[in-house]
Design an enzyme around this catalytic site. Sequence first.
Site, mmCIF file in Angstrom:
data_model
loop_
_atom_site.group_PDB
_atom_site.id
_atom_site.type_symbol
_atom_site.label_atom_id
_atom_site.label_comp_id
_atom_site.label_asym_id
_atom_site.label_seq_id
_atom_site.Cartn_x
_atom_site.Cartn_y
_atom_site.Cartn_z
ATOM 1 N N HIS A 101 35.669 -36.989 16.650
ATOM 2 C CA HIS A 101 35.319 -36.704 18.151
ATOM 3 C C HIS A 101 36.396 -36.621 18.932
ATOM 4 C CE1 HIS A 101 31.540 -37.329 15.404
ATOM 5 N NE2 HIS A 101 30.963 -35.976 16.174
ATOM 6 N N ARG A 119 25.102 -33.368 21.573
ATOM 7 C CA ARG A 119 25.627 -34.475 21.712
ATOM 8 C C ARG A 119 24.740 -35.851 21.727
ATOM 9 N NH1 ARG A 119 29.594 -31.488 18.716
ATOM 10 N NH2 ARG A 119 30.754 -32.130 16.531
ATOM 11 N N ARG A 168 20.295 -33.230 20.366
ATOM 12 C CA ARG A 168 19.983 -33.290 19.109
ATOM 13 C C ARG A 168 19.487 -34.765 19.545
ATOM 14 N NH1 ARG A 168 25.770 -34.590 15.208
ATOM 15 N NH2 ARG A 168 26.001 -35.562 17.222
ATOM 16 N N GLU A 218 23.802 -32.042 6.825
ATOM 17 C CA GLU A 218 25.428 -32.603 6.951
ATOM 18 C C GLU A 218 25.333 -33.759 5.904
ATOM 19 O OE1 GLU A 218 25.876 -33.854 10.576
ATOM 20 O OE2 GLU A 218 23.593 -34.937 11.402
ATOM 21 N N ASN A 234 30.450 -30.445 9.704
ATOM 22 C CA ASN A 234 32.282 -31.459 9.645
ATOM 23 C C ASN A 234 31.367 -32.825 8.862
ATOM 24 O OD1 ASN A 234 33.004 -29.811 11.889
ATOM 25 N ND2 ASN A 234 31.358 -31.545 14.039
ATOM 26 N N ASP A 235 30.218 -33.281 8.366
ATOM 27 C CA ASP A 235 29.771 -34.340 7.301
ATOM 28 C C ASP A 235 29.630 -33.701 5.915
ATOM 29 O OD1 ASP A 235 30.173 -36.784 9.308
ATOM 30 O OD2 ASP A 235 28.180 -35.913 10.540
ATOM 31 N N ARG A 295 36.270 -37.400 7.247
ATOM 32 C CA ARG A 295 36.632 -36.801 7.618
ATOM 33 C C ARG A 295 37.610 -36.900 9.181
ATOM 34 N NH1 ARG A 295 30.768 -35.897 11.209
ATOM 35 N NH2 ARG A 295 32.583 -34.934 14.002
ATOM 36 N N CYS A 298 26.404 -25.748 13.482
ATOM 37 C CA CYS A 298 27.067 -26.326 15.053
ATOM 38 C C CYS A 298 28.253 -27.024 14.231
ATOM 39 C CB CYS A 298 26.062 -27.190 15.559
ATOM 40 S SG CYS A 298 25.532 -28.698 14.429
HETATM 41 C C1 PEP Z 1 28.310 -32.540 12.046
HETATM 42 O O1 PEP Z 1 28.481 -33.119 11.576
HETATM 43 O O2 PEP Z 1 28.607 -31.124 11.545
HETATM 44 C C2 PEP Z 1 27.930 -32.027 13.422
HETATM 45 C C3 PEP Z 1 28.159 -31.114 14.024
HETATM 46 O O3 PEP Z 1 27.594 -33.110 14.224
HETATM 47 P P1 PEP Z 1 28.665 -34.369 14.367
HETATM 48 O O4 PEP Z 1 30.232 -33.755 14.666
HETATM 49 O O5 PEP Z 1 28.832 -35.445 15.767
HETATM 50 O O6 PEP Z 1 28.891 -35.175 13.698
HETATM 51 MG MG MG Z 2 27.372 -34.838 11.807
#
Ligand code: PEP
Ligand code: MG
Length: 570
Positions: A189, A296, A332, A431, A454-455, A465, A502
Amino acid sequence: MTFLNGIAASNGIAIAKAYRLVEPNLSFENKTIEDPASEIERFRSAMDKSKNELEAIRDRANTELGADKAAIFEAHLLVLSDPELTGPIEDKIQSEKVNAEAALKETADMFVMMFEQMDNEYMKERAADIRDVTKRVLAHLLGVQLVNPSMIAEEVVIVAEDLTPSDTAQLNRQYVKGFTTDIGGRTSHSAIMARSMEIPAVVGTRTATKDINNGDMVIVDGLKGEVHINPTPELIEQYRKIHEEYEMQKAEWAKLVNEKTVSADNHHVELAANIGTPNDLKGVIENGGEGVGLYRTEFLYMGRDQLPTEEEQFDAYKAVLEGMNGKPVVVRTLDIGGDKELPYLHLPKELNPFLGFRAIRLCLEEQDIFRTQLRALLRASIYGNLKIMFPMIATLDEFRQAKAILEEEKQKLTNEGQKVADKIELGIMVEIPSTAVLADQFAKEVDFFSIGTNDLIQYTMAADRMNQRVSYLYQPYSPSILRLVKMVIDAAHAEGKWAGMCGEMAGDETAIPVLLGLGLDEFSMSATSILKARSLIKNLKKSDMEQLAATVLNMQTTDQVIAAVNEATK
Ligand code: PEP
Ligand code: MG
């Protein structure tokens, strides 16, 4: 000159002196002292220095960050002047003839333990204050400097082992020109925030904090993922040119700011932005975002010592909805956990925080927190085009429970005579692989999907990650990931719903051609990636990309996919 290789986390070039954001060593030895009176003097002098320092930080926080942030330091000053704490420390030095460090630490630890065991949130927070203040006084006793990013007053490159999202949020963009860290990945993040703040960053260098000293000249190359320590004047000159070229390229993209995003064969997709706070809206507008695809909201809950009230949340959501002027805004609900912590919730430490009690799991159990957020959102819904999205949905049951709670709150508000928008689309983040696989079933009940790659990538590949050592497995273009993405998009379309993305992959130059071919409807990314993505899509034909997508889905490896994309887009 030394050179470090890392992960390019945020585009751009930064050239400035290093500022190490590294906790100093506060270890000491317990000693018996001869002269308690002079030891007490030493203790008082450390207390005075801490007090002066805290007053300066408080005043600065007050003008630059606002009264609520300054209140944290006010609380620390109160602890410092509390005779209930200082009295026993001085008594201990006097009667037991121990050194000031030991007397301070032992007395403070006792208070911390006492407060932490109390069943009272306020007292638990005081324990955290005492811990912070103790560190500051101890640093003065030991003659070492505590780091304090909010006090930076010259142009610097931050060097840290890692930056938490709340550290990142406190960085002053005026002075912080770039940062580099030992650990972290492109989707940690802090990296995501660096992109939205347009601060060039290289993460995962492994040894930045070992190799870089305070004051070293540093070049952060956020385009290639390189860090140069004490570079030659020639290299600095070379980098100034690269920086200028990059700025010129950005000026070219900027011409597309008011255009819609259409492919060369006239297919429209929506390019939206990911934001963390209402302050990010400026960047969304400046970069021509067609909506907010991911707000977020957890950042509203961070960098403070208690939950935000319904009113505070309402104000933030209303500001974003009004700021976007009727364009879609996907909010979200709280996604705390993983690398985003809320210390004041006092959740037990977990062995696997990314697989643990987080996001919707926490919200369904701690319903007061969830309901407050939903009420604030529902009340704000009349100020724009709100869509609500639940994070980390793993089962249909979770979605149904969350939806039922939302409906209950809506009903309550209506009964209270409060206005709520007639239609609020309700979607989920995809995700977790179980949800991607079962997307056809989810698509019957949700209004939209937003794929959180991302997840999704970390769970599909079983590769953290945040962990640089396994980052080679974190493969957005793996045919396995692309197949899951296709399943989700197809499932949405079969039910007449839309599918967005996203995760960071949505703004990735290599992924975009394939995603366009797979039929993704909405791409939500860091605002600073939007214009570049728009320029790329303008030059692609959707029909060609459909063929490309069909080909890469049947490939075996990531490298083959990258080569095929490069070939099809050259
Ligand atoms: C994701 O997991 O792709 C996402 C957008 O959420 P975050 O990066 O906040 O976990
Ligand atoms: Mg996520």
